[in-house]
Design a protein around this motif. Structure first.
Motif, short mmCIF file in Angstrom:
data_model
loop_
_atom_site.label_atom_id
_atom_site.label_comp_id
_atom_site.label_asym_id
_atom_site.label_seq_id
_atom_site.Cartn_x
_atom_site.Cartn_y
_atom_site.Cartn_z
N CYS A 114 -44.14 27.90 10.51
CA CYS A 114 -43.07 28.64 10.45
C CYS A 114 -43.57 30.13 10.03
N ALA A 115 -44.44 30.19 9.18
CA ALA A 115 -44.76 31.53 8.86
C ALA A 115 -45.61 32.32 9.79
N MET A 117 -38.64 33.64 4.31
CA MET A 117 -38.68 33.35 5.62
C MET A 117 -37.86 31.91 5.47
N LYS A 166 -38.76 37.95 6.90
CA LYS A 166 -39.50 37.80 8.24
C LYS A 166 -38.27 37.71 9.41
N GLN A 183 -52.44 35.97 -0.65
CA GLN A 183 -51.22 35.41 -0.13
C GLN A 183 -50.90 34.05 -0.93
N PHE A 201 -45.93 25.30 1.03
CA PHE A 201 -45.22 25.08 2.39
C PHE A 201 -44.75 23.56 2.31
N GLN A 237 -46.73 39.12 11.98
CA GLN A 237 -45.53 38.66 11.95
C GLN A 237 -44.52 40.04 11.43
N LYS A 295 -40.76 31.67 0.99
CA LYS A 295 -41.33 32.95 0.91
C LYS A 295 -42.82 32.82 0.69
N ILE A 296 -43.23 34.18 1.02
CA ILE A 296 -44.81 34.41 0.69
C ILE A 296 -44.96 35.55 0.18
N TYR A 347 -46.47 26.17 7.39
CA TYR A 347 -47.12 27.34 7.70
C TYR A 347 -46.99 27.79 9.02
N SER A 373 -47.95 30.68 -0.95
CA SER A 373 -46.70 30.01 -0.70
C SER A 373 -46.70 28.33 -0.95
#
Lengths: 75, 267
Positions: free
Chosen positions: B183-184, B248, A53, B164, B168, A46, B232-233, B181, B166
């Motif tokens: 969406c990311a 995100m 993002k 990483q 979710f 991404q 966010k991540i 996940y 997040s």
């Protein structure tokens, strides 16, 4: 413009920070990235612009902070 | 006289006293932890530290899903295991170890691989899920099942020196749902590009850090303190200690499509 890479993309492109000629938007950026670093085409990633993002094709400028993010499988 | 199993015993209050002393947690927060049911999927590099901290924090019921056996090459990072455990099932050994750490908790063992047939049944019995797995297929399965069951899950992922984190599918206090996940990372990876710790190296401390952060998110989710890592991540680099957050958003179109497909596959 400078692009920051994370994870496996660093190996695919040969570094954590790469330089490519400036492009006007994300679609043309991705095309240029694949031409210059063909291995990137094999990975799912991404694009983030200024740590957000991108969900659509955004217009970008040289001062924007661009990062390419892959998911990490490892656990 | 029968003891109320929702009440904390004197021993437990003493054990958790340093947590209870925190005004943000208090006895009420400790009771919430005691009443919580948390499922850890994957008892590996991320799962081991997460399980340790969840157990000693006093999570009342912990589930462990793992089908794998302990291997010598795991011991560099999977801190619940030692050389005597090699060849034994991770879920069972991890259960024994965390019960030793805290005998007041209940542990449900799922010595099996999470798949489309068992995912809903296993996940539906828990409040919060931790994705501590090592492959994309299971990560998407956890996402799709949690979204369909309306459960939050705490994602951790590692690659070499980077991690990483997040949370979710989190619903905040205003009832607004955070990203998933998918969406990311919307596209399913080609299996050939799957890279995990068995095909590449990893520094042992990294899953320790990220797995511990996953447990920390769980404590926040249950007690309602702090800010949950949703929307966010968080990207952590163990080599330069940098941490950045990528913001995100939730993509309802992708989620609707996924749920339709998930329903078709389940039928």
């Amino acid at each position: 413009m400078q692009i920051k890479l994370f994870g496996v993309l660093q190996e695919a492109a040969g570094g954590s920070l790469i330089e490519i000629e400036a492009t006007p938007d994300l679609v043309s950026l991705k095309e240029k990235l694949i031409i210059n670093f063909p291995m990137l085409n094999y990975y799912n990633f991404q694009i983030a612009v200024n740590q957000v993002k991108a969900e659509t094709n955004l217009t970008i400028s040289e001062t924007d902070e661009i990062a390419l993010l892959p998911p990490y499988a490892g656990g | 006289m029968q003891e109320d199993k929702n009440m904390l015993s004197k021993d437990e209050i003493s054990r958790y006293s340093k947590q209870i002393q925190l005004t943000e947690v208090g006895l009420n927060g400790q009771e919430k932890l005691h009443a919580a049911k948390v499922l850890v999927i994957g008892a590996g590099g991320l799962g081991c530290p997460a399980l340790q901290y969840l157990a000693i924090a006093g999570i009342g019921t912990i589930g462990i899903v793992d089908f794998d056996l302990v291997d010598l090459s795991n011991l560099q990072r999977q801190i619940l295991f030692n050389h005597n455990d090699i060849g034994k099932p991770k879920a069972i050994i991890a259960s024994i170890k965390i019960k030793e750490l805290n005998p007041h908790i209940s542990v449900d063992i799922f010595n099996e691989k999470l798949n489309k047939n068992n995912a809903s049944k296993i996940i539906s019995g828990f409040d919060i899920i931790l994705d501590c797995t090592d492959n994309f297929n299971t990560r998407y399965l956890i996402n799709d099942t949690c979204v369909s069951l309306n459960k939050s899950f705490v994602y951790g992922g590692i690659y070499k020196f980077e991690g990483q984190l997040s949370v979710f599918n989190y619903t905040n206090r205003d009832g607004i749902k955070g990203p998933t996940y998918r969406c990311a990372f919307p596209e399913i990876e080609n299996d050939e590009t799957i890279i995990n710790c068995t095909t590449t190296g990893v520094i042992g401390t990294l899953p320790g850090i990220i797995g511990t952060m996953q447990a920390n998110e769980v404590i926040k989710l249950i007690t309602g303190i702090g800010k949950v890592c949703s929307g966010k991540i968080l990207m952590y680099n163990a080599l330069d200690n940098s941490m950045i957050e990528i913001i995100m958003t939730r993509n309802e179109d992708k989620i609707t499509k996924m749920l339709k497909l998930y329903g078709t596959q389940k039928a």
